[in-house]
Each structure stands twice: as structure tokens, then as C-alpha cells.
Scaffold this active site. Sequence first.
Site, PDB file in Angstrom:
ATOM      1  N   GLN A  80       0.921  -1.157  -0.037  1.00 50.08           N
ATOM      2  CA  GLN A  80      -0.101  -0.018  -0.196  1.00 50.08           C
ATOM      3  C   GLN A  80       0.893   1.229   0.204  1.00 50.08           C
ATOM      4  O   GLN A  80       0.222   2.197  -0.033  1.00 50.08           O
ATOM      5  CB  GLN A  80      -1.033   0.038   1.281  1.00 50.08           C
ATOM      6  CG  GLN A  80      -1.939  -1.239   1.442  1.00 50.08           C
ATOM      7  CD  GLN A  80      -2.762  -1.079   2.412  1.00 50.08           C
ATOM      8  OE1 GLN A  80      -2.521  -0.444   3.596  1.00 50.08           O
ATOM      9  NE2 GLN A  80      -3.598  -2.107   2.647  1.00 50.08           N
ATOM     10  N   HIS A 142      -1.099   1.038   5.683  1.00 47.74           N
ATOM     11  CA  HIS A 142      -1.761   2.037   6.301  1.00 47.74           C
ATOM     12  C   HIS A 142      -0.756   3.348   6.787  1.00 47.74           C
ATOM     13  O   HIS A 142      -0.607   3.668   7.750  1.00 47.74           O
ATOM     14  CB  HIS A 142      -2.167   1.476   7.830  1.00 47.74           C
ATOM     15  CG  HIS A 142      -3.436   0.528   7.699  1.00 47.74           C
ATOM     16  ND1 HIS A 142      -4.237   0.136   8.646  1.00 47.74           N
ATOM     17  CD2 HIS A 142      -3.857  -0.188   6.353  1.00 47.74           C
ATOM     18  CE1 HIS A 142      -5.390  -0.702   8.095  1.00 47.74           C
ATOM     19  NE2 HIS A 142      -5.120  -1.046   6.882  1.00 47.74           N
ATOM     20  N   GLU A 236     -15.706   4.380   8.373  1.00 47.84           N
ATOM     21  CA  GLU A 236     -16.309   5.407   8.583  1.00 47.84           C
ATOM     22  C   GLU A 236     -16.315   6.738   7.839  1.00 47.84           C
ATOM     23  O   GLU A 236     -15.452   6.933   7.264  1.00 47.84           O
ATOM     24  CB  GLU A 236     -15.873   5.917   9.864  1.00 47.84           C
ATOM     25  CG  GLU A 236     -15.971   4.698  11.113  1.00 47.84           C
ATOM     26  CD  GLU A 236     -15.466   5.058  12.511  1.00 47.84           C
ATOM     27  OE1 GLU A 236     -15.577   4.133  13.427  1.00 47.84           O
ATOM     28  OE2 GLU A 236     -14.955   6.311  12.583  1.00 47.84           O
ATOM     29  N   TYR A 257      -9.728  -9.018  10.785  1.00 51.36           N
ATOM     30  CA  TYR A 257      -9.650  -9.847   9.487  1.00 51.36           C
ATOM     31  C   TYR A 257      -9.993 -11.320   9.937  1.00 51.36           C
ATOM     32  O   TYR A 257     -10.346 -12.180   9.005  1.00 51.36           O
ATOM     33  CB  TYR A 257      -8.531  -9.727   8.715  1.00 51.36           C
ATOM     34  CG  TYR A 257      -8.573  -8.250   8.020  1.00 51.36           C
ATOM     35  CD1 TYR A 257      -9.561  -7.744   7.095  1.00 51.36           C
ATOM     36  CD2 TYR A 257      -7.632  -7.337   8.594  1.00 51.36           C
ATOM     37  CE1 TYR A 257      -9.302  -6.570   6.678  1.00 51.36           C
ATOM     38  CE2 TYR A 257      -7.672  -5.977   7.993  1.00 51.36           C
ATOM     39  CZ  TYR A 257      -8.598  -5.678   7.169  1.00 51.36           C
ATOM     40  OH  TYR A 257      -8.515  -4.414   6.608  1.00 51.36           O
TER      41      TYR A 257
END
Length: 364
Positions: A80, A142, A236, A257
Site C-alpha cells: 500500500q 496504512h 467510517e 480480519y
Amino acid sequence: MMRAMGACLLGMLLLVMLPAQAEYRVETVVDGLEHPWSLAFLGDGVMLVTERPGRLRVVENGVLRDTPVEGVPDVFASGQSGLFEVLPAPDFARSGVLFLSYVHGDRNANHTRIVRARFDGQRLTDVQPIFTTRPSKSGDAHAGGRLLLLPDGTLLMGLGDGFFFREESQKLDSHMGTIVRIHTDGRIPADNPFVGRAGALPEIYSYGHRHIQGLVYDAGRERIFAHEHGPRGGDELNIITPGTNYGWPLVSFGRDYSRALITPFTRMTGMEQPVLHWTPSIAPAGLALYEGDAFPGWRGNLLVAALAEKSLRRIPMAGGQPGAQEVLLEDLGERIRDVRVGPDGAIYVLTDEENGRLLRLTPD
């Protein structure tokens, strides 16, 4: 190879019905982008697109320039992590200044960084780091990276919890799991909520986040929206206010997860509730507020790019509260990374694929 938009459009127009019985087209502006992440408009038909592996690309009047922009800093590109946002300064036409966010370092120790640079149409010069997260983290997940310029001239960046370090989101001596606010030269605003507080990093604007990848300012109501990834569920949408704790990982609507319970609490005193949450997860990755003229019925609506759902969500915000959501672009079957409203009022999205595309939605 140069790609003219006309050539890309052949066989790639979709006719789709809007909920209000209007029609729109989805046009491929350019393809051949490797995991594009962010889009910016420079005017005169010029756009910039970041590719996560570390390239900044120029699109001129529907044509993707063959050669990437020179002078982009080295990035840690893995999983990521990589090159994230490109954001022109409000006075870009005069100054040529833009901001980039990316992951700096390596797998064992890396940070999310913002640099300020000048773009002359061909290359970046005067590349200067103005913010680097601390402490360092390991891994490639992240990292956050979404940027937003506020009307007061300050700059926000949304960050992630580093995936393996979620407890950091509740600590004020760590940038992980926070939104930070700085001046565009890297100085710390004197009115940041934790300035002068012992043991707190003064750049922190809000905390208790998991992984923010959407930020937008609603000028009509003078408020900041952010969305963040939950784990298995619990994505959210929040309204951001300074100094507020948004709860992660003590409060969540999602599970781990492994399906294990992360926390038994969906609310807790002193922690802000989301405006809405998505369970199961849609993986929200980009956020825009529609204020254009091309789709007048959508003015004031939020647009959410979704990776896991492979969609674009439209959220009416009548009276300032979310209404029934519309799910668009599912038929494409592509991960949607970013969404922007162009100066022409059209809606532009980036697909997060090895052969990613820049798409344009216009009324039919």
C-alpha cells in the site's frame, strides 16, 4: 505511447441511468496508468496523476505524456506504500508550487512525508520536505497520505495506524492514526489543539483514526469530512473537529480480519460517533463534494470512491445529514481509487489497477 482521448473512447462509452432519470456517459480519458492514486487539475486542459510506484504523470488535453515528470523524490513503493497525493497550491498559476505526499524510508523504518516543490511543466525543482511523521514504522500498510488545503491556508494530511500498530492511534506522542495540520511551509499553526501540551505532538489535529484516505472541505457548512477504512466492516465517514478522539481501536463497528472481536464497544464517552459507517466494508479511498453545474441535482452530494466494492457511491446530504446512497460504476468491475470534480463540472475517477484508467463522467 501517446494516447489520444478520441482513440481511447472508441468502444468505451457506457450509457447509464441516473436515479433522477438523467443519463450520463463514462469516457476513458487515458489508460495505461500503473495503480494511479491521485488527480489534480492545473488548468488549460492539463492534469497531473500520481502512480503509486513513484511516478508523476502529465495528461494534456486527453493525451498521456510518455515521459514521467523528473525530480520526484525516491519513494518506498511496496504493498500500500508509495507515491500518494499531488496537490497544487492555490496560487499555482503564479508560483508553480505543488505538494506531494509519499512513503519515505524502507520496510524496516518508514514515514509518511510531505514535500513542497515547484513544477515548471517538465520537472520538479526546489523539492523540500515540510513534514515527516514520527515515530517510524515497519511494514508497507496504512500510511494514509491524503491531503487537503483549508480556506485559512493550512494543510491537512490524513494518516493511518500502520496496521500492526493500532494502539498508536490513541497516543498523542505518535502521528499514526491522526490527522495533522501544518502551514504550507511546515510551520505548526499556533491554534492547533495540542500546541503546548506536554507529551503531545503539536501537529496533531484529531486522532483515534484507523486509515484515512478521504478528506474534503464543505465550504457551505464550514466543516471537514473524512472517511477511513475499517477492518472487516466499520468503514467510517466523520465530520472532523480539532482535538477530537474518533475512537479507534477502542470503538469500532468492524471486526478483525480473523473475524475476532477487536472491541465490544461501538460508542464510548468522549469519543466521536461517525456520521455513517459501512458494514460490510466498501474500502473508501477517495472523497469529493459535488458543487458543479453539469449535474445540478447532485450539488452538495458527497462522492466516495470504493476499492473493495469497486464502485462510486453518491451520498445526498440534504439538511446536512446523509440520505439514501446510490451505488454507481459497479458494472466496470474496477477498483476506484480517487474521485474529483473537474473545472468543467464533470466527475473524474481513477481506477486502481495495473492498467489503471482516468475516467470522466458527463451528462449524456
